[in-house]
Motif scaffolding. Structure first.
Motif, PDB file in Angstrom:
ATOM      1  N   CYS A  35       0.813  -1.219   0.000  1.00 44.72           N
ATOM      2  CA  CYS A  35       0.000   0.000   0.000  1.00 44.72           C
ATOM      3  C   CYS A  35       0.847   1.269   0.000  1.00 44.72           C
ATOM      4  O   CYS A  35       0.631   2.189   0.797  1.00 44.72           O
ATOM      5  CB  CYS A  35      -0.960  -0.008   1.182  1.00 44.72           C
ATOM      6  N   GLY A  36       1.800   1.318  -0.928  1.00 45.91           N
ATOM      7  CA  GLY A  36       2.471   2.568  -1.244  1.00 45.91           C
ATOM      8  C   GLY A  36       1.620   3.346  -2.220  1.00 45.91           C
ATOM      9  O   GLY A  36       0.397   3.169  -2.289  1.00 45.91           O
ATOM     10  N   GLY A  37       2.252   4.211  -3.023  1.00 46.76           N
ATOM     11  CA  GLY A  37       1.492   5.040  -3.943  1.00 46.76           C
ATOM     12  C   GLY A  37       0.686   4.238  -4.942  1.00 46.76           C
ATOM     13  O   GLY A  37      -0.496   4.517  -5.186  1.00 46.76           O
ATOM     14  N   VAL A  38       1.300   3.219  -5.555  1.00 47.42           N
ATOM     15  CA  VAL A  38       0.598   2.411  -6.556  1.00 47.42           C
ATOM     16  C   VAL A  38      -0.507   1.602  -5.900  1.00 47.42           C
ATOM     17  O   VAL A  38      -1.641   1.541  -6.405  1.00 47.42           O
ATOM     18  CB  VAL A  38       1.592   1.501  -7.301  1.00 47.42           C
ATOM     19  N   GLY A  39      -0.210   0.960  -4.775  1.00 45.68           N
ATOM     20  CA  GLY A  39      -1.222   0.163  -4.101  1.00 45.68           C
ATOM     21  C   GLY A  39      -2.402   0.987  -3.627  1.00 45.68           C
ATOM     22  O   GLY A  39      -3.567   0.573  -3.778  1.00 45.68           O
ATOM     23  N   ASP A  40      -2.130   2.167  -3.075  1.00 44.04           N
ATOM     24  CA  ASP A  40      -3.237   3.010  -2.632  1.00 44.04           C
ATOM     25  C   ASP A  40      -4.051   3.528  -3.806  1.00 44.04           C
ATOM     26  O   ASP A  40      -5.263   3.733  -3.686  1.00 44.04           O
ATOM     27  CB  ASP A  40      -2.709   4.172  -1.789  1.00 44.04           C
ATOM     28  N   ALA A  41      -3.404   3.729  -4.956  1.00 46.56           N
ATOM     29  CA  ALA A  41      -4.158   4.104  -6.145  1.00 46.56           C
ATOM     30  C   ALA A  41      -5.067   2.959  -6.583  1.00 46.56           C
ATOM     31  O   ALA A  41      -6.182   3.192  -7.076  1.00 46.56           O
ATOM     32  CB  ALA A  41      -3.210   4.496  -7.275  1.00 46.56           C
ATOM     33  N   ALA A  42      -4.612   1.716  -6.401  1.00 48.27           N
ATOM     34  CA  ALA A  42      -5.463   0.566  -6.706  1.00 48.27           C
ATOM     35  C   ALA A  42      -6.651   0.511  -5.751  1.00 48.27           C
ATOM     36  O   ALA A  42      -7.777   0.198  -6.156  1.00 48.27           O
ATOM     37  CB  ALA A  42      -4.641  -0.715  -6.628  1.00 48.27           C
ATOM     38  N   VAL A  43      -6.404   0.808  -4.465  1.00 44.19           N
ATOM     39  CA  VAL A  43      -7.502   0.877  -3.498  1.00 44.19           C
ATOM     40  C   VAL A  43      -8.510   1.948  -3.926  1.00 44.19           C
ATOM     41  O   VAL A  43      -9.728   1.720  -3.937  1.00 44.19           O
ATOM     42  CB  VAL A  43      -6.965   1.182  -2.087  1.00 44.19           C
ATOM     43  N   ALA A  44      -8.001   3.125  -4.291  1.00 40.47           N
ATOM     44  CA  ALA A  44      -8.886   4.211  -4.728  1.00 40.47           C
ATOM     45  C   ALA A  44      -9.648   3.824  -5.993  1.00 40.47           C
ATOM     46  O   ALA A  44     -10.830   4.163  -6.150  1.00 40.47           O
ATOM     47  CB  ALA A  44      -8.072   5.481  -4.962  1.00 40.47           C
ATOM     48  N   GLY A  45      -8.978   3.115  -6.907  1.00 47.25           N
ATOM     49  CA  GLY A  45      -9.644   2.668  -8.128  1.00 47.25           C
ATOM     50  C   GLY A  45     -10.736   1.663  -7.839  1.00 47.25           C
ATOM     51  O   GLY A  45     -11.819   1.714  -8.440  1.00 47.25           O
ATOM     52  N   ALA A  46     -10.471   0.734  -6.914  1.00 48.42           N
ATOM     53  CA  ALA A  46     -11.491  -0.247  -6.543  1.00 48.42           C
ATOM     54  C   ALA A  46     -12.695   0.441  -5.910  1.00 48.42           C
ATOM     55  O   ALA A  46     -13.852   0.070  -6.153  1.00 48.42           O
ATOM     56  CB  ALA A  46     -10.899  -1.276  -5.588  1.00 48.42           C
TER      57      ALA A  46
END
Length: 362
Positions: free
Chosen positions: A188-199
């Motif tokens: 859950c760095g920048g890319v992972g948190d962006a995936a969370v936001a996308g989901a």
């Protein structure tokens, strides 16, 4: 007439970056000069500095950027001086086998500027991802400029140029997350948190964030995670199953790029579920030793996500519009703003997990 500007250069593997005087030529055919307003500090830039991409030093670092087109070369019609743009590293060619199949998001022959920017002594620079945006002005192929709404804050909009789009696209474009889905994100760095936001944006109802850093798990909650698990304390596979009726998640996004976390992603998905690898592994890493019968028996899909499988001309304007409507929290990714002279410190903070994004403001 060529211009002299300041930019951040990695001269040799592992050495501290330096701020140098750089010569930016006038744009040639198909090229554009862009005045940079803001540029995020991405882990890929650190990879370049450490020699993890290739050894074509010296590198002109920076690539997650927004700015204004200053001038264009012959034949450029899609952008003009004064246009507000986000830079991308997928300037599609239109003629490769992927483009001809109607899948330009997989373009195999993307364009970069033909001319080189140079140091004051004439040494040619290798721009990071064909962009090089830790600089006051940069030279790119015009296709690397994507026009977006000028009301968008460049500190936020520029982040769509790489990390945020990679994670967002991994969920929506590659993973196909839809309404009511369960999604797990490992890392859950920048890319992972962006995936969370996308989901979250796609309507997933169960979103599980996995990390070993409590601070990152708290960030993930801010982007929409409904559950968090610290993998240091709890088996993440068992936890993911426990909150998905014992089944596993519909989509599991691996945003670390490690064999052990990929194996967790593989076993944390539901039967016929989807695993998306968006974390970038180093060349020395090998796939986990998963029994072949498990690949067969679980079905589903194992996918890799390149740049979030995005098409900048389609995706950047759309997500900027969602940001301006208050429906996509781009601002939350900006931890701090810095200057060109602060890049080395920003790398240290990023490596230590202290920031989601430091953003250079020019």
């Amino acid at each position: 007439m060529a211009q002299q500007v300041r930019g951040v250069v990695a001269r040799a593997k592992g050495e501290p970056v330096t701020v140098e005087t750089i010569t930016v030529p006038d744009p040639g055919p198909g090229e554009a000069v862009v005045k940079i307003q803001a540029c995020g500090v991405c882990h890929t830039d650190l990879h370049y500095k450490l020699g993890g991409i290739n050894d074509e030093f010296p590198f002109l670092l920076g690539h997650e950027a927004a700015g204004v087109v200053e001038s264009v070369g012959e034949g450029v019609t899609d952008v003009e001086p004064g246009d507000y743009v986000v830079l991308n590293w997928r300037a599609v060619c239109g003629v490769c086998r992927a483009c001809k199949k109607g899948k330009p998001q997989y373009c195999f022959d993307t364009h970069n500027a033909a001319q080189k920017m140079t140091l004051s002594d004439g040494t040619e620079l290798s721009p990071a991802l064909g962009i090089g945006a830790f600089i006051e002005k940069t030279l790119v192929h015009a296709g690397q400029c994507t026009k977006v709404d000028p009301d968008a804050d460049p500190k936020a909009a520029g982040l769509l140029g790489c990390g945020v789009m990679a994670g967002l696209g991994a969920a929506i474009n590659t993973g196909g997350v839809g309404r009511g889905d369960s999604v797990a994100v490992i890392g859950c760095g920048g890319v992972g948190d962006a995936a969370v936001a996308g989901a979250t944006l796609a309507g997933a109802t169960t979103i599980i964030a996995v990390d070993t850093d409590p601070r990152k798990l708290e960030w993930a909650r801010g982007f929409g995670a409904t559950h968090t698990v610290n993998a240091k304390d709890t088996d993440p596979v068992e936890f993911i199953r426990s909150v998905t009726d014992g089944n596993g998640a519909d989509v599991v996004i691996e945003a670390v790029g490690r064999p052990e976390t990929y194996e967790q992603a593989f076993y944390a998905r539901d039967l016929a579920g989807t695993v998306v690898l968006v974390g970038v592994p180093t060349p020395d890493l090998q796939a986990p030793a998963i029994p072949l019968i498990d690949y067969f028996g679980r079905g589903g899909a194992l996918k890799s996500s390149w740049y979030g499988d995005c098409l900048p001309s389609r995706d950047f304007p759309m997500y900027v519009d969602l940001y301006l409507q208050g429906r996509f929290p781009l601002d939350k990714f900006v931890t701090e703003t810095i200057g060109l002279d602060d890049i080395e410190t920003a790398f240290e903070k990023m490596h230590a997990g202290e920031v989601l994004r430091s953003v250079v403001v020019l």
